[in-house]
Design a protein around this motif. Structure first.
Motif, PDB file in Angstrom:
ATOM      1  N   GLY A   1       0.809  -1.212   0.000  1.00 18.40           N
ATOM      2  CA  GLY A   1       0.000   0.000   0.000  1.00 18.40           C
ATOM      3  C   GLY A   1       0.842   1.261   0.000  1.00 18.40           C
ATOM      4  N   VAL A   2       1.955   1.243   0.731  1.00 15.86           N
ATOM      5  CA  VAL A   2       2.828   2.414   0.787  1.00 15.86           C
ATOM      6  C   VAL A   2       3.428   2.689  -0.595  1.00 15.86           C
ATOM      7  CG1 VAL A   2       4.945   3.352   1.783  1.00 15.86           C
ATOM      8  CG2 VAL A   2       3.351   2.062   3.218  1.00 15.86           C
ATOM      9  N   LEU A   3       3.937   1.654  -1.244  1.00 19.72           N
ATOM     10  CA  LEU A   3       4.528   1.847  -2.567  1.00 19.72           C
ATOM     11  C   LEU A   3       3.471   2.233  -3.596  1.00 19.72           C
ATOM     12  CD1 LEU A   3       7.103  -1.086  -2.568  1.00 19.72           C
ATOM     13  CD2 LEU A   3       7.633   1.348  -2.757  1.00 19.72           C
ATOM     14  N   ALA A   4       2.280   1.670  -3.482  1.00 21.58           N
ATOM     15  CA  ALA A   4       1.211   2.020  -4.422  1.00 21.58           C
ATOM     16  C   ALA A   4       0.873   3.503  -4.334  1.00 21.58           C
ATOM     17  CB  ALA A   4      -0.025   1.171  -4.147  1.00 21.58           C
ATOM     18  N   LYS A   5       0.865   4.046  -3.112  1.00 19.86           N
ATOM     19  CA  LYS A   5       0.578   5.472  -2.958  1.00 19.86           C
ATOM     20  C   LYS A   5       1.720   6.320  -3.520  1.00 19.86           C
ATOM     21  CE  LYS A   5      -0.656   9.054   0.393  1.00 19.86           C
ATOM     22  NZ  LYS A   5      -1.098   9.363   1.776  1.00 19.86           N
TER      23      LYS A   5
END
Length: 339
Positions: free
Chosen positions: A269-273
């Motif tokens: 989720g962090v990388l997707a954001k």
């Protein structure tokens, strides 16, 4: 080491042709000793500063760049801004100028490897190492953004990894190549497809489409680098440049957990954001992105819900609206140890 791109075709010029052509020659008060890096628009040499008797990394830009008046002016301005930034993770720029029709930058010589060579040699890094490197690069980028300078070319070849000071700081990271930005090069026509400086693996969607950029484009590029340090490759890998450009603009990035099984799921989720197509949907700063990475890793490392204590047992007041007490056998037991 000078952080010059190593993935672009070599330039053909009197200052960037055969590697041995300038060895031993003097350029603007520097004696060239050896070549240490080469790219499409520049060659970096290890050189001796004859005035101050110190070793420097001397970057010589392709002569065709110096012939563009607009580029020369912007290059001079951005080099001065970069030289004014005093930060422990930005390679200091000692001097930038022009001599005999060639633009040059003299920088601190940093012994060690760049991140590109480190990844090629060692493959994916331990998560802790990847986070330490990302934090140092993020700090450098945010400092540059505070000075109104956007890097636009964050990639492993521009991240130098030197020996650290102790076991708690095993590596010291430097970010380089602030004086040669894509905004400058776009004024010369050198950033068209097929002549793009460096590599397309880390370029933000807004750079590809020609929209205005700010520090959040560096957030995107840093996220691409972080993905590679953990997964062994950048998020988008395609067979040709046009497919890669399309992927950055329209395709969703793969999950890190698919590339590196066992990694904390929250990292996806962090990388997707950070890799969001719209800058407005990304983290507002590089350090904010790294803080989210750390939280994802440390939260996973703890691996258990917070401990709950029966307030009645310890004599605390009870909230009448609280849920019913658990059965007595499920309550913690406190016993006073004999004195």
């Amino acid at each position: 080491m000078g952080g010059v791109p190593r993935d672009a075709p070599a330039s053909r010029s009197s200052h960037s042709g055969r590697p041995s052509g300038l060895i031993g020659k003097q350029i603007a008060g520097y004696r060239v000793e050896s070549e240490i890096g080469r790219g499409g628009m520049a060659v970096v040499y290890r050189a001796k500063d004859l005035r101050l008797d110190r070793t420097v990394a001397l970057k010589l830009l392709a002569p065709e760049l110096a012939r563009n008046d607009t580029f020369r002016q912007r290059f001079t301005h951005e080099s001065r801004v970069a030289a004014a930034i005093e930060h422990p993770h930005i390679v200091p720029v000692f001097e930038a100028g022009e001599t005999d029709g060639v633009l040059y930058i003299a920088m601190r010589y940093v012994p060690g490897l760049d991140l590109r060579h480190l990844l090629d040699r060692s493959g994916p890094l331990p998560v802790g190492t990847a986070l330490r490197i990302a934090a140092q690069v993020a700090s450098a980028l945010d400092a540059a953004h505070d000075h109104g300078l956007v890097h636009r070319d964050v990639k492993p070849g521009n991240i130098l990894v030197a020996k650290g000071t102790d076991s708690d700081h095993p590596e010291h990271v430097y970010l380089t190549d602030f004086g040669l930005t894509k905004k400058s090069l776009s004024l010369t026509g050198f950033t068209s497809v097929g002549q793009f400086v460096g590599t397309l693996d880390y370029v933000a969607p807004e750079q590809i489409s020609g929209r205005p950029v700010d520090g959040r484009c560096d957030v995107y590029s840093l996220a691409c680098v972080v993905h590679e340090t953990m997964a062994g490759g950048p998020p988008f890998q395609r067979d040709d440049d046009m497919a890669l450009l399309w992927a950055h603009q329209y395709d969703q990035p793969p999950r890190l957990t698919e590339k590196r099984p066992g990694s904390p799921g929250a990292l996806d989720g962090v990388l997707a954001k950070a890799l969001a197509k719209s800058p407005d949907e990304r983290y507002g700063s590089c350090l904010e992105f790294v803080a989210a990475l750390r939280a994802a890793v440390t939260g996973s490392a703890q691996g258990h819900p917070p401990t709950q204590v029966d307030l009645q047992v310890v004599g605390a007041p009870v909230d009448p609206g609280a849920p019913p007490d658990p059965p007595r056998w499920a309550r913690p037991v406190f016993r006073r140890l004999p004195e």
